[in-house]
Design an enzyme around this catalytic site. Structure first.
Site, mmCIF file in Angstrom:
data_model
loop_
_atom_site.group_PDB
_atom_site.id
_atom_site.type_symbol
_atom_site.label_atom_id
_atom_site.label_comp_id
_atom_site.label_asym_id
_atom_site.label_seq_id
_atom_site.Cartn_x
_atom_site.Cartn_y
_atom_site.Cartn_z
ATOM 1 C CG HIS A 194 -30.855 28.233 3.658
ATOM 2 N ND1 HIS A 194 -31.323 27.532 4.757
ATOM 3 C CD2 HIS A 194 -31.544 29.504 3.861
ATOM 4 C CE1 HIS A 194 -32.018 27.978 5.590
ATOM 5 N NE2 HIS A 194 -32.301 29.276 5.230
ATOM 6 C CG HIS A 251 -28.464 23.567 6.057
ATOM 7 N ND1 HIS A 251 -29.323 22.909 5.059
ATOM 8 C CD2 HIS A 251 -28.471 24.893 5.926
ATOM 9 C CE1 HIS A 251 -30.066 23.816 4.643
ATOM 10 N NE2 HIS A 251 -29.616 25.024 5.166
ATOM 11 C CB CYS A 285 -29.105 22.272 1.829
ATOM 12 S SG CYS A 285 -28.239 20.884 2.437
#
Length: 191
Positions: A161, A149, A96
């Protein structure tokens, strides 16, 4: 010609023999129905899209619209790239933070820290509500105050993502069941 009762019973098939083929046919149909995959009901347009999808698309200030567009095009172009923990190029795959670092370095000439936690600590306007996000904002997710994240908001309730091992870079609804519950805040770097 006269038939006796005994002759009639020989001519008529026994009830078991008539029922057996039907039982066999029904059993085959039931097994076939059980072996096929269940059909998912087709969602309606309202059910299949983010609740934010009907909001007007918004970008950062006019001075940064071109840069925001470059960020969005770069992010969307990477959808489908394989996930790889520690990856930070299209050839090696992305995690990510590697994805976000790559996008901002190549589209906005901004060098970001390597981890989502460090990115969350950067200077920039913090955006606390999903409805206030604009295209190009970083979006952070986690639980109990820990950022775990990061992705790039593209607008209309969607973000790009690199979600997990074995997956690929993808576009998801930010207000989907998991993401809505783990959204922490956004960060605006392009104003």
């Amino acid at each position: 010609m006269r038939l006796s009762f005994a002759a009639l019973s020989i001519v008529r098939p026994a009830p078991c023999r008539v029922a057996r083929p039907w039982v066999l046919v029904m059993a085959i149909l039931l097994l076939a129905a059980c072996s096929s995959a269940p059909r998912k009901p087709q969602p309606t347009f309202k059910d299949s899209r983010s609740n934010l999808a009907n909001q007007p698309a918004r970008g950062p200030s006019e001075a940064n619209t071109g840069t925001a567009n470059d960020v969005l095009f770069r992010a969307i172009a990477l959808v489908g790239t394989p996930y790889r923990w520690g990856g930070n190029t299209p050839d090696s795959g992305f995690d990510c933070s590697g994805l976000v670092t790559y996008i901002y370095r190549n589209a906005a000439n901004l060098l970001l820290p390597r981890t989502s936690h460090e990115m969350a600590l950067m200077d920039g306007r913090t955006v606390g509500s999903m409805t206030d996000l604009v295209s190009g904002d970083l979006v952070f997710f986690g639980s109990r105050g820990n950022i775990s994240h990061v992705g790039v908001y593209v607008g209309k309730g969607r973000f790009v993502h690199a979600p997990n091992s074995g997956g690929t870079v993808r576009l998801d609804d930010i207000d989907g069941p998991y993401w809505r519950d783990h959204f922490t805040y956004g960060k605006r770097l392009l104003n």
